[in-house]
Scaffold this motif. Sequence first.
Motif, short mmCIF file in Angstrom:
data_model
loop_
_atom_site.label_atom_id
_atom_site.label_comp_id
_atom_site.label_asym_id
_atom_site.label_seq_id
_atom_site.Cartn_x
_atom_site.Cartn_y
_atom_site.Cartn_z
N VAL A 146 -0.61 -8.87 -3.87
CA VAL A 146 -1.36 -7.65 -4.64
C VAL A 146 -1.01 -6.43 -4.04
CG1 VAL A 146 -3.75 -7.11 -5.22
CG2 VAL A 146 -3.39 -9.49 -4.82
N ARG B 217 0.88 -1.24 0.00
CA ARG B 217 -0.06 0.02 -0.05
C ARG B 217 0.99 1.29 0.10
NH1 ARG B 217 -2.26 -3.46 2.96
NH2 ARG B 217 -1.32 -3.19 4.80
N VAL C 207 -1.88 -2.80 -3.74
CA VAL C 207 -2.95 -1.81 -4.11
C VAL C 207 -2.74 -0.42 -4.26
CG1 VAL C 207 -5.41 -1.04 -3.16
CG2 VAL C 207 -4.64 -3.46 -3.00
N THR C 208 -2.99 0.22 -5.25
CA THR C 208 -2.61 1.73 -5.25
C THR C 208 -3.79 2.59 -5.55
OG1 THR C 208 -0.69 1.02 -6.64
CG2 THR C 208 -1.12 3.30 -6.79
N ASP C 209 -4.14 3.35 -4.92
CA ASP C 209 -5.41 4.28 -4.79
C ASP C 209 -5.13 5.29 -5.77
OD1 ASP C 209 -7.74 5.32 -4.54
OD2 ASP C 209 -7.49 5.52 -2.38
N LEU C 210 -5.77 5.20 -6.91
CA LEU C 210 -5.52 5.96 -8.08
C LEU C 210 -6.60 7.43 -7.79
CD1 LEU C 210 -5.14 3.67 -11.01
CD2 LEU C 210 -3.44 4.87 -9.80
N ARG D 294 -4.86 2.68 -14.98
CA ARG D 294 -6.22 2.02 -14.70
C ARG D 294 -6.72 0.87 -15.85
NH1 ARG D 294 -9.53 6.79 -13.23
NH2 ARG D 294 -9.12 6.98 -10.73
N ASN E 283 -4.96 0.02 -10.46
CA ASN E 283 -5.44 -0.18 -8.99
C ASN E 283 -4.72 -1.06 -8.25
OD1 ASN E 283 -7.73 1.57 -10.33
ND2 ASN E 283 -7.83 1.70 -7.97
N SER E 284 -4.73 -2.23 -8.80
CA SER E 284 -4.13 -3.43 -8.33
C SER E 284 -3.36 -4.16 -9.09
CB SER E 284 -5.46 -4.25 -7.84
OG SER E 284 -5.04 -5.50 -7.36
#
Lengths: 889, 832
Positions: free
Chosen positions: B716, B581, B718-721, B756, B681-682
């Motif tokens: 995994v 994260r 996870v990147t919060d775009l 994305r 995102n993932s």
Amino acid sequence: MRSLLYVGALCAFVALCHRVDAQYLPAERPALGGGVDAAFAPRFGVEYALPEIHKWYAPRHLFETYAQPWYAQETRYAEGDYRRYVAQLLEGSEWYDSFGSPLGRGWLVYSWTQTQAASQGSVIMKRPASPERRDTYSSFFSRLVIASDGDGRGTYRLMIGDQIYTNFTPLTFYKPRFNGMRMDYATDRLLASMILSRPSEPNRDSRTDVTNLMGGHIDVDATDNLRFGLTYVSAHNARSKEDFASGNPFAGVLTTNQNQALQDLWVSVRDDSPADGTGGPALFSYDIVLTDTSGSQIRGSEIGFLPFVEGGRSEGSTLVASGAERIVLHYDLESLDYEGINSVDLSRARVELSLANDYRIEMASNLQTDGDRSDPEPVFLTFDRASGNVTDRSNGTVLRLDYALPTANELIGFNWDLRDWKGLSTMGELVVNRRYGQYPSPNIPRGYRAVQQASAAYGTALYKRYPWALYAEGFSIDDSYATNYWLTEASGSIRYKDRVPQLYEFVDDDDDFNAVPDWERPLQPWNATVWPGYDENGDFIFDHNQNLNLQPDYDEPFLRFRSDRPEYLFGFDMNHNGTVDRFEDDDLPDYPFKRDLRGFNAYLSARVGPDMLLLAGRQDMRRLSGDGRTRSWYGFWAWSWRHRWGLLRLFELGKVVRDDIPDDINQWTQPAGALGRMRRVFDLLPLRNTWQNTFYLDFEHELWNGTHFLHRVKWEGLWQRDESESVREREGRYRSGFLGLINKGEWSIPIGLAVLEPRVKSEVRRDRPFSALLEETTIAEQTLFLIWTQPLMAESVGVAYFPRYGRQLFNTQLQVGIELSRLSLLDGQSEAVRESSRSWTWVGQLTNKVGYMGYQLVLRTGVRLGNRHLDGGDDERSSLFFLTVNAGL
Amino acid sequence: MAPRWLLLALCAASWVHAQEGYRLESNRVVIEGADQWQVWESPLGVRQIDDTGTVRPRYLRSETNAVRNADQFFRVNAEEDTLYGGVSAAGSNVVDAAHVIDGDINTYWEPDSADEVERWYVEVDLGRTVIAKRIVVRFVEEGMGDPFLKFRVMISDGRQAFGSDNRRQFLRVGQVNFRNKDQREFSFDVAPLRPAPSGVEGAVTQFVRIDALDSDNARGAEVGKEEYDALGDEDRGAIDYFRVTAAGREIAVLPDTYALLPEVDRGPVRYYRRERPRLAEVEVVELGDNVVALTQRELFQDQTLFGNLLRRQLTDGLHMSSFDLRVYDPLKNENQLEIDLGAKYWLDRVRLISPENPPVAYQIRISDGGLDPSGELVWKEFDERFNPNSFVQLEEQFIPQEVQHIELRRLELVGSTAEKATLSEVQAYGEGYVSDVVMTSPLIKLARAQIFSSLEWDADIPPGARLEVRTRSGDDIIEDAHYYDRYGREISEERWVNIRNQEHRGPVVVNELIGPKWSNWSELYAGSGDAFRSPNPRRMVQVQARLRSVDPLRATALRSVQLRFSAPLVDQLFAEVWPVRGIEAGSEAEFTVYVLPTFGGGDPGFDRLKVRASSSASLQLVSVRSGSEASLRFGAGQQLWPGPWSLSAEGPGYFELALPQVARRGATLYAITFRTRVFLNSTTFYVDLANSGLPGTVQVASDGDASSLAGSQSMVVVTDLLKAPLLSGLRAVPGVVTPNGDGINDAAQVSFTVYRLTGAVHFAVSVYDLAGRQVRDLSFERANASGEHALQWDGRDEGGSVVVPGVYVLRVHFAADADEGLGAAVPVYVVY
């Protein structure tokens, strides 16, 4: 010392008084006012404080016990003349205010107290259990009590009632039958209203857990033609056991049964547009973040607290679910015990989902159920939805959703109204909806509070510069915009799923404007039979069923002359579902625009002389949460021509429409020979890609005195613009429409005091529905009426009571009528008409009007005989005898 | 020769696996044969398995012979006898009566000539109620026997007359009332026996009875004396003697009289073959297969549940049982009858059958199972129908379409309580294969975890049909015990234990449910032989086959499924990545994957280790170290790359490391550090182990707790775009192009970043002049859209000529459902 003795004696005396008072008065009766110290209580006569065992020997008054006068000296009431035994001034009981001052003798009409912190602290009484058990509130005051006062600057009025018509703004509060307290205040430039209610049980009972409603609206005139308004409405849970000072009451609290340790949490991810079967949500990853009461955060993946995953299918590392598929993540919070974490100690649970496409996130828990006591079923509530119908994962995001049980719903609104400023008028509204929720955490005063927000706004503007006028309206209402809130049960639980939704609606559905909600909600009146838009005369009765017999008047003998079928009427259909908008009944709150839509509508109009209007416009709107868009161009011509020959009206509407937003409605249907009923009518999208033309003309005139003629034509045609193959696949017709023609005339011929009224009505209609499953029908109907009205004992003139249905000028009159009708089914067959027929109906009635006790009574008695011969050979005979009395003012 | 016990054991093992739904071999799991397919779960009645072990979707037939499968239907009568369909009665020669429905024209039923003709009848019980359209009666071929001289055909709907004898009411639908000696096949059309709406075909039928009405018995056919003498005794019929009068008239006389007659008076002697009335076949051509009874009959057999009563009576396929429907309540939305067929069938009509008091108003709705956004079924609603003539057979016809749910609402006509609506059956008919059949295997259990390498199947898939196969795998199961009392009612475990008398205890049924660590269903297998798509190695696996048909007349025929497996390279393999994260999208970040292989005895081990990502962004290897957790924590441990390990391959989104020798033992933790950028995102990373000595065997690491150095237990990232646009960073360097060939600023390097998006995207890149004319098209397509993209424009137009000096606009555009940031433009100046 003496003073101490004195004070001690006084205290003992007061305590004794209080004890006796408690024996005498019913425990429920709040004689001393809520929460008032007994020391300030009123004094009672010393005879009440005597240590009598037979306390019924205490002196009584007739008015207090006249129902059981077994102790009274004088019981031979029959010997005297009739008289009122109880002086009105002596009726009721003595009541006191919070300071102990007497309020006067009388009855407790209404009482609402909320004592905190106390069990069963919220008490509403409209029928107190006083000795006389008098339901004063409803019997004397018809469920409405009003207090008011004013001075030169302003006035206020305070109302307590069960059915107060209350309307703030269309997006915030509209309840034609508001049950609670309302206070209005008005000055020259200010209008304000405030409402209070306990919707979870507004009529009676004492409760610990309740749903309270509080709201207010204020309109301020900034200038002579500009008005601004503010609105606030909040419905929230309250718990009387809780100290009042603990937090913002408008955010609500969890009820006793809801504030328990969470054991199971289900997160559902499913397709928000399941009908297309593709493009459902793609769930990349999921996790849960828990916070305990000490503030420590625990990430589920880091301690191996993983959900049990059901449903969906893998595509690489991604879980997908399309169509009817659903991915459910089940978190068993009790299993955290293995990690040394007790679920009771959690104060927050946040679910993190990395996902894309057309998702709908719902959550449920063991505390969010249908309330069934033996086998509660978890109920999923929507927490988030994707905008549009994305299928290529281009809307990928990380959602962080806090699980919370609802505690309050709040609306904060701003509205404006500008009237004719240099030709411009505009009005509109902007509302923010905040829904509060709280994580159940019984070990701390309050678990994490989550807030979800949605908005709704609309604005309309009209600019007039004769002969031109430009009108525009724009709107956007989020799909999650909610104007309702859950009702708390006496047990403190909430049923999130029930046959009757356990919701309190701020904005009711009242499509027929009869001031009775159209949907069933707890603890409020409602009616299921809705005829929207057909009450042109504003008497709260469907114009096509003035006699309230659940049979349309256009299908009833004699009445059919005045009543024409709705198909012949003209109106606009801006949602393009085939039904005129004002005749639509839906199951939605009466917002000015539908939820989940954003768009605009604008037109430019020009007046050509005083009687003609030309108009052209454009409409464009789309659904916010999924597929669906409506676009149309339209043109309209209206002409009204009054001449010595009569009045002619003409409407011509043409439009080209692309509409794929379904607007299902409920509609009253009257099948042949069957009970009429409300029925769901699905929008088959007849104007998905269509030309539509509607032509309407009517002409009213007289040939000579005493005659009246009406001619009405309506023609509506739909031409599909899609390929015929595509229309066929939808089981539609490429060309569809309606053609109707009505000619009717009547002549009133006075013969002495009597009147002879011949009438004739001819009707032709050809209906070609869009749905190819329905037959194309052509029906012709000719009807001849002959009515003879003969006054009897014609000495005085009364008041017309039913002016709509005949001349009733005399106190007594005899009426005889015969109706001959021929219905020809020229083509096809419809639900209402199965075969051709001819019929006769004979009615004879005697009418009398007389004044009685200040009321005007109308007595009718008579008989109706009818015979209908179907061409198939069957005969239907009917007879009706009636004797009715109506009373009016 | 194998000992007998071994053969028995093998047979038993084979039987056991047949019961389990698969056969386990040394390196594969095989599912084939009817016995094994039977064990696979699917909704009731949606599939058919033939004798060869081929499974197909059920074909809903139209106009079928109802007697052929009569023996598959049964009912329980009032005496609780189970009665199967078939020949239910015969007045004579009961033994051979079954031949009339065996489908063989060469076998027959011949009534005993010694019995009275009144007893020459045969009665066929179809086992269920059908809509008979035609009844065909076939007698044996010429030479094999005779037809009935006279006969009639009667049918019964199964209801019994009210009275002491409870006899069934038969109604005649056909009769041969002339002396028939030659015709051997008769077809009688059957019309509704009671008034019915136009368009409603056939009659409600459960029993068919053939009655012979007359017979020539001993005088079946006249034969010559020689032929008569050659006949067997059983075929020899009568011999008639005649006296001839002077006028030539023949008068039958007794043989003794004939013998005393003078020669001149003797007339002819006629010899007869005995009549051989032989009924070969009776066919009842019905409307078709009634899918309601086929799918619902078994669901509601439990007589103890009152809630089943209505459904059982209306869907049991028997007209003799009926039930009163309640009026549909539209406000409460209750009292309707909803039938879930379990799968989508191609239907074209729903029929309602009533014994009496049929509904006077009703409405039918159908649904193919599609849902609306609120999760409710999407219904197709037919018009409200009225039945003023009290027709006992009602039908809703529609164009053939897929239907899974049928709903019937009884409507109120006059609102009188005297208004009844008695129904005996709700039927549905159509033609075609079930369009969507999902079959799920039982849990396939291996002795130990294995690597499933591929999945193969043997199937015929015609155009218009599809076979979709997917799998899931796992190691753990949950045993879900259900306790029953002696009456078959489910009770709690505590109550079951408290039943002291063990004989009063019912059975304990233990269902095996998959555990929480099972994978989800995999994506679909592209074709037979495709690599296994669920996590490996695992001890258990489950296979799901979905037979889909777009064309109602074509369907997949599935014969077998095989799963190949081999021993795992290492016993257990876990990996996790860190960080997962807080990664900034588009910026280069360093990640470490911790890999922990655990070896078991005899594991072949690995000598190749591959790290790959779900995105195509390049992975730049930084280091590979191994050692204990403690050593790695402090930056120590053995450095493997750079070092003894070598980088054997790399490409977009992956790199592969080669080990100098096969790793077979030890409990070493590997820390693989690399740098990459994330645009999704993932982003999922994978670690694959391989052994060059075992080509084709790849073991993918499972997400799990490989090391306490990483707290993710996940692969995994996870990147919060957030609200980042899909397209950003469009720029052209240099902004001024001088395409004069001097090597300086001859072309503009254009770059942009896409976030994305997954999958292939076509990027429309165009250069426009200020008049809006397109001068150059630089469009291109990328298989993985997310990431940085670069191209260059050399200042030339489509024809290759240098454009005139001026300002140009380079625009990038691509299609995406999310409507933000789809297009961007940048100016480029051309100067020379």
